[in-house]
Design a protein around this motif. Structure first.
Motif, PDB file in Angstrom:
ATOM      1  N   LEU A 278      -5.871   5.371   2.680  1.00 57.23           N
ATOM      2  CA  LEU A 278      -5.792   5.613   1.233  1.00 57.23           C
ATOM      3  C   LEU A 278      -6.570   6.855   0.844  1.00 57.23           C
ATOM      4  N   ILE A 279      -5.961   7.670  -0.015  1.00 62.69           N
ATOM      5  CA  ILE A 279      -6.556   8.944  -0.433  1.00 62.69           C
ATOM      6  C   ILE A 279      -6.798   8.926  -1.934  1.00 62.69           C
ATOM      7  N   LEU A 280      -8.020   9.269  -2.329  1.00 64.21           N
ATOM      8  CA  LEU A 280      -8.335   9.387  -3.756  1.00 64.21           C
ATOM      9  C   LEU A 280      -7.494  10.488  -4.383  1.00 64.21           C
ATOM     10  N   GLY A 281      -6.977  10.238  -5.565  1.00 65.71           N
ATOM     11  CA  GLY A 281      -6.134  11.219  -6.245  1.00 65.71           C
ATOM     12  C   GLY A 281      -4.670  11.100  -5.892  1.00 65.71           C
ATOM     13  N   GLN A 282      -4.377  10.388  -4.791  1.00 65.23           N
ATOM     14  CA  GLN A 282      -2.978  10.165  -4.408  1.00 65.23           C
ATOM     15  C   GLN A 282      -2.640   8.672  -4.495  1.00 65.23           C
ATOM     16  N   HIS A 283      -3.301   7.887  -3.672  1.00 67.06           N
ATOM     17  CA  HIS A 283      -3.078   6.444  -3.716  1.00 67.06           C
ATOM     18  C   HIS A 283      -3.946   5.771  -4.769  1.00 67.06           C
ATOM     19  N   ILE A 284      -5.062   6.403  -5.101  1.00 67.31           N
ATOM     20  CA  ILE A 284      -5.980   5.875  -6.109  1.00 67.31           C
ATOM     21  C   ILE A 284      -6.132   6.927  -7.198  1.00 67.31           C
ATOM     22  N   LEU A 285      -5.763   6.579  -8.425  1.00 67.63           N
ATOM     23  CA  LEU A 285      -5.760   7.549  -9.516  1.00 67.63           C
ATOM     24  C   LEU A 285      -7.171   7.812 -10.033  1.00 67.63           C
ATOM     25  N   LYS A 286      -7.288   8.864 -10.852  1.00 69.67           N
ATOM     26  CA  LYS A 286      -8.602   9.262 -11.385  1.00 69.67           C
ATOM     27  C   LYS A 286      -9.234   8.179 -12.244  1.00 69.67           C
ATOM     28  N   ASN A 287      -8.391   7.331 -12.850  1.00 68.98           N
ATOM     29  CA  ASN A 287      -8.935   6.263 -13.692  1.00 68.98           C
ATOM     30  C   ASN A 287      -9.272   5.012 -12.887  1.00 68.98           C
ATOM     31  N   GLY A 288      -9.284   5.132 -11.532  1.00 70.45           N
ATOM     32  CA  GLY A 288      -9.685   4.013 -10.687  1.00 70.45           C
ATOM     33  C   GLY A 288      -8.653   2.918 -10.569  1.00 70.45           C
ATOM     34  N   VAL A 289      -7.389   3.270 -10.722  1.00 64.89           N
ATOM     35  CA  VAL A 289      -6.307   2.281 -10.701  1.00 64.89           C
ATOM     36  C   VAL A 289      -5.255   2.688  -9.672  1.00 64.89           C
ATOM     37  N   SER A 290      -4.650   1.694  -9.044  1.00 69.10           N
ATOM     38  CA  SER A 290      -3.463   1.914  -8.225  1.00 69.10           C
ATOM     39  C   SER A 290      -2.373   0.977  -8.730  1.00 69.10           C
ATOM     40  N   LEU A 291      -1.169   1.514  -8.847  1.00 70.65           N
ATOM     41  CA  LEU A 291      -0.028   0.685  -9.239  1.00 70.65           C
ATOM     42  C   LEU A 291       0.832   0.477  -8.007  1.00 70.65           C
ATOM     43  N   LEU A 292       0.826  -0.744  -7.524  1.00 76.11           N
ATOM     44  CA  LEU A 292       1.548  -1.087  -6.312  1.00 76.11           C
ATOM     45  C   LEU A 292       2.867  -1.753  -6.691  1.00 76.11           C
ATOM     46  N   ARG A 293       3.966  -1.275  -6.098  1.00 77.07           N
ATOM     47  CA  ARG A 293       5.264  -1.889  -6.360  1.00 77.07           C
ATOM     48  C   ARG A 293       5.884  -2.337  -5.044  1.00 77.07           C
ATOM     49  N   ILE A 294       6.283  -3.598  -5.015  1.00 72.76           N
ATOM     50  CA  ILE A 294       6.947  -4.159  -3.831  1.00 72.76           C
ATOM     51  C   ILE A 294       8.386  -4.447  -4.224  1.00 72.76           C
ATOM     52  N   GLY A 295       9.335  -3.823  -3.518  1.00 76.94           N
ATOM     53  CA  GLY A 295      10.735  -3.964  -3.911  1.00 76.94           C
ATOM     54  C   GLY A 295      10.993  -3.194  -5.192  1.00 76.94           C
ATOM     55  N   LYS A 296      11.904  -3.695  -6.011  1.00 71.01           N
ATOM     56  CA  LYS A 296      12.280  -2.971  -7.223  1.00 71.01           C
ATOM     57  C   LYS A 296      11.477  -3.390  -8.454  1.00 71.01           C
ATOM     58  N   LYS A 297      11.040  -4.648  -8.496  1.00 68.55           N
ATOM     59  CA  LYS A 297      10.493  -5.154  -9.759  1.00 68.55           C
ATOM     60  C   LYS A 297       9.125  -5.811  -9.660  1.00 68.55           C
ATOM     61  N   ASN A 298       8.583  -5.987  -8.460  1.00 60.54           N
ATOM     62  CA  ASN A 298       7.312  -6.702  -8.318  1.00 60.54           C
ATOM     63  C   ASN A 298       6.139  -5.721  -8.325  1.00 60.54           C
ATOM     64  N   TYR A 299       5.382  -5.748  -9.422  1.00 59.24           N
ATOM     65  CA  TYR A 299       4.261  -4.830  -9.597  1.00 59.24           C
ATOM     66  C   TYR A 299       2.937  -5.561  -9.417  1.00 59.24           C
ATOM     67  N   TYR A 300       1.939  -4.820  -8.939  1.00 57.75           N
ATOM     68  CA  TYR A 300       0.567  -5.306  -8.808  1.00 57.75           C
ATOM     69  C   TYR A 300      -0.357  -4.205  -9.323  1.00 57.75           C
ATOM     70  N   ILE A 301      -1.294  -4.585 -10.189  1.00 62.94           N
ATOM     71  CA  ILE A 301      -2.264  -3.623 -10.718  1.00 62.94           C
ATOM     72  C   ILE A 301      -3.564  -3.785  -9.949  1.00 62.94           C
ATOM     73  N   ILE A 302      -4.010  -2.724  -9.302  1.00 65.66           N
ATOM     74  CA  ILE A 302      -5.227  -2.750  -8.505  1.00 65.66           C
ATOM     75  C   ILE A 302      -6.299  -1.921  -9.222  1.00 65.66           C
ATOM     76  N   LYS A 303      -7.434  -2.553  -9.507  1.00 68.65           N
ATOM     77  CA  LYS A 303      -8.559  -1.837 -10.102  1.00 68.65           C
ATOM     78  C   LYS A 303      -9.643  -1.711  -9.039  1.00 68.65           C
ATOM     79  N   TRP A 304     -10.036  -0.466  -8.766  1.00 68.26           N
ATOM     80  CA  TRP A 304     -11.005  -0.204  -7.693  1.00 68.26           C
ATOM     81  C   TRP A 304     -12.420  -0.188  -8.272  1.00 68.26           C
ATOM     82  N   LEU A 305     -13.333  -0.866  -7.578  1.00 69.60           N
ATOM     83  CA  LEU A 305     -14.710  -0.982  -8.040  1.00 69.60           C
ATOM     84  C   LEU A 305     -15.608  -0.008  -7.285  1.00 69.60           C
ATOM     85  N   GLN A 306     -16.575   0.558  -7.989  1.00 71.48           N
ATOM     86  CA  GLN A 306     -17.617   1.410  -7.404  1.00 71.48           C
ATOM     87  C   GLN A 306     -17.041   2.527  -6.544  1.00 71.48           C
ATOM     88  N   LEU A 307     -16.116   3.290  -7.118  1.00 71.18           N
ATOM     89  CA  LEU A 307     -15.556   4.426  -6.369  1.00 71.18           C
ATOM     90  C   LEU A 307     -16.600   5.532  -6.224  1.00 71.18           C
TER      91      LEU A 307
END
Length: 307
Positions: A278-307
């Motif tokens: 995982l790369i900061l700025g690519q897989h992990i956004l500046k606001n400390g969030v990653s939006l993971l999508r599995i398939g077409k419609k299944n989303y997961y919101i990932i909040k990263w702690l203590q970046l």
């Protein structure tokens, strides 16, 4: 106000002797809505028949305790409003008024509302600015002009011009976008409209910039049903690690293959290498969030702690 506050405390015999004694059976039975239900295969229950009497009593209570003199409702409420008018005037002798407005229906002619399960709410907790915006953007050509006249304060000349331009360039969906913008701004203000546009860019245009600009509230409004997880970024953490820690893919070979077969996206970009770190700025956004999508419609919101 919630009418349970007074109906829930009203003794049955008092209600029947009061409101029930002033409403005439012949009038209630003659209502078009009542006749339609009586002729239907299901018939009409006593509870349904008494509904106009309860709504009429609401009008009487509101008139007595809050000075209410006008009841406003859809055209399908004409009979109930008439019952309220008759009850209040007979009981108090005061002039009161009922106003009905044409129902707003879907393209199939169905009523929009709570009972039909397709209500559009002004409350942001029930219908987010994004959902409100998208509801109007999706309106079909044969109804959008009517909605522009009903729901916006645009001059009629401007609406005519919008429709003329639409006839030349229908692929731009000009009237729908203008309708959605005007209604969203009217209900939620300019910030609500900007929020709706950010969510639209993030979801439908895979805009990383829009995702990074979104607040926690907007993320949860946009992905209302999406699970969320808080994770710590560990050195060397991979795409596969992220998917498994978020419980987004099954353990074992099938989860691994889900990634290699192109079924996983992070922040709108497909990833096919499970071992990619995982790369900061690519897989992990500046606001400390990653939006993971599995398939077409299944989303997961990932909040990263203590970046």
């Amino acid at each position: 106000l919630d009418n349970a506050a007074w109906l829930g405390r009203q003794p049955l015999l008092d209600f029947l002797g009061g409101a029930g004694g002033r409403l005439r059976m012949g009038t209630l039975l003659s209502r078009q809505s009542c006749q339609a239900r009586l002729r239907s295969p299901e018939g009409m229950s006593l509870a349904e028949f008494l509904y106009p009497a309860l709504q009429a009593y609401d009008f009487l209570h509101l008139h007595r305790h809050h000075g209410c003199r006008i009841q406003l409702g859809g055209a399908d409420q004409m009979g109930n409003i008439m019952s309220g008018y008759e009850l209040v005037t007979k009981t108090t002798g005061t002039d009161v008024f009922g106003i009905t407005v044409p129902l707003i229906t879907s393209t199939t002619g169905d009523k929009l509302g709570k009972t039909a399960g397709n209500a559009v709410w002004l409350n942001r907790d029930k219908t987010s600015p994004f959902e409100l915006y998208q509801f109007f953007v999706r309106q079909q050509d044969n109804i959008v002009e009517k909605y522009l006249k009903l729901f916006t304060f645009l001059p009629l000349e401007e609406i005519d011009h919008i429709m003329e331009m639409h006839a030349k360039e229908p692929e731009k969906w000009g009237p729908q976008k203008r309708l959605a913008a005007e209604v969203t701004k009217l209900v939620h203000g300019r910030e609500g409209l900007e929020s709706a546009k950010r969510c639209t860019k993030a979801l439908y245009h895979s805009s990383v910039e829009a995702l990074e600009a979104m607040s926690d509230q907007e993320l949860h409004e946009l992905f209302r049903q999406a699970p969320s997880a808080e994770l710590m970024l560990e050195p060397g953490m991979t795409v596969l690690d992220l998917c498994r820690k978020a419980n987004a893919i099954p353990d074992g070979p099938s989860g691994y293959q889900k990634i290699t077969h192109g079924g996983v996206s992070i922040n709108g970009t497909r990833v096919t290498n499970p071992e990619a770190v995982l790369i900061l700025g690519q897989h992990i956004l500046k606001n400390g969030v990653s939006l993971l999508r599995i398939g077409k419609k299944n989303y997961y919101i990932i909040k990263w702690l203590q970046l």
